[in-house]
Design a protein around this motif. Structure first.
Motif, short mmCIF file in Angstrom:
data_model
loop_
_atom_site.label_atom_id
_atom_site.label_comp_id
_atom_site.label_asym_id
_atom_site.label_seq_id
_atom_site.Cartn_x
_atom_site.Cartn_y
_atom_site.Cartn_z
N PHE A 65 0.81 -1.21 0.00
CA PHE A 65 0.00 0.00 0.00
C PHE A 65 0.85 1.27 0.00
O PHE A 65 0.48 2.28 -0.59
CB PHE A 65 -0.91 0.03 1.23
CG PHE A 65 -1.95 -1.05 1.25
CD1 PHE A 65 -2.56 -1.47 0.08
CD2 PHE A 65 -2.31 -1.67 2.44
CE1 PHE A 65 -3.51 -2.47 0.09
CE2 PHE A 65 -3.26 -2.66 2.47
CZ PHE A 65 -3.87 -3.08 1.28
N GLY A 66 2.00 1.23 0.68
CA GLY A 66 2.72 2.47 0.97
C GLY A 66 3.89 2.80 0.10
O GLY A 66 4.34 3.95 0.09
N VAL A 67 4.44 1.83 -0.63
CA VAL A 67 5.63 2.12 -1.43
C VAL A 67 5.20 2.75 -2.75
O VAL A 67 4.66 2.08 -3.63
CB VAL A 67 6.46 0.84 -1.67
CG1 VAL A 67 7.60 1.13 -2.63
CG2 VAL A 67 7.00 0.32 -0.35
N ARG A 68 5.44 4.02 -2.84
CA ARG A 68 5.15 4.77 -4.07
C ARG A 68 6.38 5.61 -4.40
O ARG A 68 6.67 6.59 -3.73
CB ARG A 68 3.93 5.69 -3.90
CG ARG A 68 2.63 4.96 -3.62
CD ARG A 68 2.15 4.16 -4.82
NE ARG A 68 0.85 3.55 -4.61
CZ ARG A 68 0.67 2.37 -4.05
NH1 ARG A 68 1.72 1.68 -3.63
NH2 ARG A 68 -0.55 1.87 -3.89
N GLY A 69 7.14 5.20 -5.39
CA GLY A 69 8.33 5.95 -5.79
C GLY A 69 9.61 5.33 -5.26
O GLY A 69 9.62 4.48 -4.37
N ALA A 70 10.73 5.80 -5.82
CA ALA A 70 12.03 5.22 -5.52
C ALA A 70 12.46 5.51 -4.08
O ALA A 70 13.10 4.68 -3.43
CB ALA A 70 13.08 5.77 -6.49
N ARG A 75 13.77 3.40 1.35
CA ARG A 75 13.53 3.36 2.80
C ARG A 75 13.19 1.94 3.26
O ARG A 75 13.65 1.49 4.30
CB ARG A 75 12.41 4.32 3.17
CG ARG A 75 12.84 5.78 3.20
CD ARG A 75 11.69 6.68 3.66
NE ARG A 75 12.15 8.05 3.81
CZ ARG A 75 12.23 8.92 2.83
NH1 ARG A 75 11.86 8.56 1.61
NH2 ARG A 75 12.67 10.16 3.05
N VAL A 76 12.36 1.26 2.48
CA VAL A 76 12.02 -0.11 2.84
C VAL A 76 13.25 -1.01 2.79
O VAL A 76 13.47 -1.86 3.68
CB VAL A 76 10.91 -0.65 1.91
CG1 VAL A 76 10.70 -2.15 2.13
CG2 VAL A 76 9.61 0.09 2.16
N GLY A 77 14.09 -0.83 1.77
CA GLY A 77 15.32 -1.60 1.69
C GLY A 77 16.23 -1.33 2.87
O GLY A 77 16.81 -2.26 3.45
N GLY A 78 16.37 -0.06 3.23
CA GLY A 78 17.18 0.29 4.40
C GLY A 78 16.60 -0.28 5.68
O GLY A 78 17.34 -0.71 6.57
N LEU A 79 15.28 -0.27 5.78
CA LEU A 79 14.63 -0.82 6.97
C LEU A 79 14.87 -2.32 7.09
O LEU A 79 15.15 -2.83 8.18
CB LEU A 79 13.12 -0.54 6.91
CG LEU A 79 12.29 -1.09 8.06
CD1 LEU A 79 12.72 -0.47 9.38
CD2 LEU A 79 10.81 -0.83 7.81
N LEU A 80 14.78 -3.03 5.98
CA LEU A 80 15.05 -4.47 6.00
C LEU A 80 16.49 -4.75 6.42
O LEU A 80 16.76 -5.67 7.20
CB LEU A 80 14.76 -5.07 4.63
CG LEU A 80 13.29 -5.12 4.20
CD1 LEU A 80 13.18 -5.60 2.75
CD2 LEU A 80 12.50 -6.04 5.12
#
Length: 236
Positions: A65-70, A75-80
């Motif tokens: 739902f929340g990943v829109r754009g690079a 941020r999600v990659g960094g969070l993982l």
């Protein structure tokens, strides 16, 4: 005192933290960078398989739902990466004198014979016991956490016994009959309606981007309601 409710209570911090990060509102995004890795690590260490499954599904929903754009994808990659680092670093020095693998508790449960199929069989017996008690004592149930003694009157001798139904909804009816079960179920349905409505409103925002924080709060609530169907979170 039990690993499953402990993990369930960490679930909102692990899920809502993603929404705080993707929402990008200071200083709350910093809270997300702390809460999600630490709460996720606690869930992994707990060895609660149901909570880990709920966490994976909740993460996928919030990210979808929340990943829109690079930028959000980064941020999600960094969070993982941060979450993986915390999971690997915490169970060793300087926090503990000796290093243990993050999944050692899960391996220990499996090696002791506590398999998913065995847990499933026990839970099925607990659920059927709760139903039998609720049927035979429909108005006021068996009393608080008296399921083990009461169910022995109505179920086969060899069944597993527990004061906990491992299902919060059945527990309400077996412990307190319709006097407790109906108001409890009504409150849960209100919370479920609120969560679904908030999730849909967050997705269907017409003016501007999707409200990912609203989505993450709703997903966390729905994940908790789902987990309470297989354990005794409500008893706490």
């Amino acid at each position: 005192y039990w690993h499953n409710p402990y993990a369930a209570f960490l679930l909102p911090g692990a899920v809502i933290g993603i929404g705080l990060i993707l929402q990008r509102r200071r200083p709350w995004s910093a809270v997300g960078w702390l809460s999600t890795p630490i709460c996720t690590a606690g869930i992994v260490f707990s060895s609660s398989r149901a909570t880990m499954a709920a966490l994976v599904v909740a993460w996928l929903l919030v990210v979808a739902f929340g990943v829109r754009g690079a930028k959000n994808a980064l941020r999600v990659g960094g969070l993982l990466a941060a979450t993986a680092a915390v999971i690997l670093v915490l169970p060793g020095p300087p926090f503990f004198p000796h290093y243990s693998a993050p999944w050692s508790a899960t391996q220990a449960r499996a090696s002791s014979g506590e398999t998913l199929s065995q847990n499933g069989e026990y839970r099925t017996q607990f659920w059927r016991s709760a139903v039998q008690v609720a049927v035979h004592r429909p108005w006021v149930g068996s009393g608080f956490h008296e399921l083990a003694d009461a169910s022995a009157l109505y179920t086969p001798f060899g069944w597993a016994r527990s004061p906990q139904a491992h299902n919060g909804y059945l527990q309400a009816f077996s412990d307190g009959g319709v006097l407790l079960g109906l108001p409890f179920l009504g409150a849960v349905l209100i919370a479920l309606w609120w969560g679904l409505r908030r999730l849909l409103s967050g997705i269907r925002t017409r003016a501007g981007p999707i409200d990912v924080l609203d989505c993450s709060i709703a997903v966390a609530l729905l994940a908790l309601l789902a987990h309470s169907a297989v354990d005794f979170d409500w008893s706490h």
